[in-house]
Design an enzyme around this catalytic site. Sequence first.
Site, PDB file in Angstrom:
ATOM      1  CB  ILE A 203      -1.126  -0.021   1.229  1.00 49.76           C
ATOM      2  CG1 ILE A 203      -0.217  -0.246   2.697  1.00 49.76           C
ATOM      3  CG2 ILE A 203      -2.061  -1.001   0.973  1.00 49.76           C
ATOM      4  CD1 ILE A 203      -1.347  -0.233   3.561  1.00 49.76           C
ATOM      5  N   GLY A 204       2.312   1.198   0.027  1.00 48.43           N
ATOM      6  CA  GLY A 204       2.878   2.207  -0.197  1.00 48.43           C
ATOM      7  C   GLY A 204       4.438   2.261   0.037  1.00 48.43           C
ATOM      8  CB  SER A 205       7.549   2.181  -1.162  1.00 47.61           C
ATOM      9  OG  SER A 205       7.108   3.069  -2.331  1.00 47.61           O
ATOM     10  N   GLY A 206       8.327   4.396   0.983  1.00 44.53           N
ATOM     11  CA  GLY A 206       9.120   5.572   1.150  1.00 44.53           C
ATOM     12  C   GLY A 206      10.475   5.434   1.620  1.00 44.53           C
ATOM     13  CG  ASN A 207      12.447   8.503   4.048  1.00 43.09           C
ATOM     14  OD1 ASN A 207      11.175   8.289   4.288  1.00 43.09           O
ATOM     15  ND2 ASN A 207      12.902   9.731   4.110  1.00 43.09           N
ATOM     16  CG  PHE A 208       8.930   4.263   5.568  1.00 42.93           C
ATOM     17  CD1 PHE A 208       8.200   2.794   5.690  1.00 42.93           C
ATOM     18  CD2 PHE A 208       8.282   5.302   5.098  1.00 42.93           C
ATOM     19  CE1 PHE A 208       7.300   2.740   4.951  1.00 42.93           C
ATOM     20  CE2 PHE A 208       6.950   5.245   4.251  1.00 42.93           C
ATOM     21  CZ  PHE A 208       6.466   3.843   4.356  1.00 42.93           C
TER      22      PHE A 208
ATOM     23  CB  VAL B 157       7.558  -1.461   1.630  1.00 33.71           C
ATOM     24  CG1 VAL B 157       8.375  -1.434   0.703  1.00 33.71           C
ATOM     25  CG2 VAL B 157       7.406  -2.888   2.610  1.00 33.71           C
ATOM     26  CB  ALA B 158       3.076   0.918   4.279  1.00 36.61           C
TER      27      ALA B 158
ATOM     28  CG  ASP C 133       6.027  16.042   8.555  1.00 38.27           C
ATOM     29  OD1 ASP C 133       5.841  16.995   7.596  1.00 38.27           O
ATOM     30  OD2 ASP C 133       6.222  14.867   7.845  1.00 38.27           O
TER      31      ASP C 133
END
EC number: 2.7.11.1
Length: 349
Positions: A18-23, A25-26, A131
């Site tokens: 359902i998502g990804s980022g610098n952290f 994946v979700a 944030d």
Amino acid sequence: MDIPSMHDHDRYELVKDIGSGNFGVARLMRDKKTRELVAVKYIERGEKIDENVQREIINHRSLRHPNIVRFKEVMLTPTHLAIVMEYAAGGELFERICNAGRFSEDEARFFFQQLISGVSYCHSMQICHRDLKLENTLLDGSPAPRLKICDFGYSKSSLLHSQPKSTVGTPAYIAPEVLSKKEYDGKIADVWSCGVTLYVMLVGAYPFEDPEDPRNFRKTIGRILSVQYSIPDYVHISVECRHLLSRIFVANPAKRINIQEIKNHEWFLKNLPADLVDLADRSYDFEDPNHPPQSIEEIMRIISEARVLGTGATGDYFGDSVDDMDLENDVDPDADPDVGSSGEFVCAM
């Protein structure tokens, strides 16, 4: 690419990414026992398990409110730290605005009332988010969606930490005092970010970006510091709404409206849902029988273990690219103007 199973008891099964980022994946997962859907944020073990991750978990754990994504537990896989939380089926508020172009004043107020309810609760728990933005506000799947604040990676607790002075957040949403590199009141800075969120819902663009040059970061910062914004002629909003925005967008934080004053403002009170009226008086410290609360000690032990690179971890399990630029370091107002800001208009008009 498969995420390793959850340690030895393998409680969850994968539904979809359902998502990804610098952290990392979700992923959307399903509890095999209860069939409940949950969102699981995977962060690679090792150096990525930093102070921000620890702060996010500890602060998020303490918050229980209908307008905040519910923290459930943290777990370890051989290669990742997994943060299990409530799943918000409606996606990001950002997406909803992109699809709509902009909201009517009534719809914007409906979501703003919920945002302020959640932020007010955070502040009552002595946590400032730092944030707040549309991408960090999710919606549940109900017909009249309930807003859910998420992502506490930059949050600061006045019970556990000093007054914030680092420049964190997303450029378009940053309050003027946050750019000063001096100590500031994170709660009042959150109010500014709530104002930016309201403006974007009403206008479909960021208030302090030059529409002719939206990626000029230096110009955006200059406009924030001088509080240079306007409401386009094609956007018709009430005098009361304009007044509220003018009280939020005040450079001097001591003169800016605070959360309690927003909650008493004429525009905010109009059509205020009954379930928000007495939220402040209710206790939401309920326990989920399927997820008994983890102790701080257990969480800290898991985080400590996660700082050690697990067997089978490659160090480059996920890419490092991220679409939205969060500022983790201090901002120089004279920085290279080519540095991208949080983006162009939310949607083309």
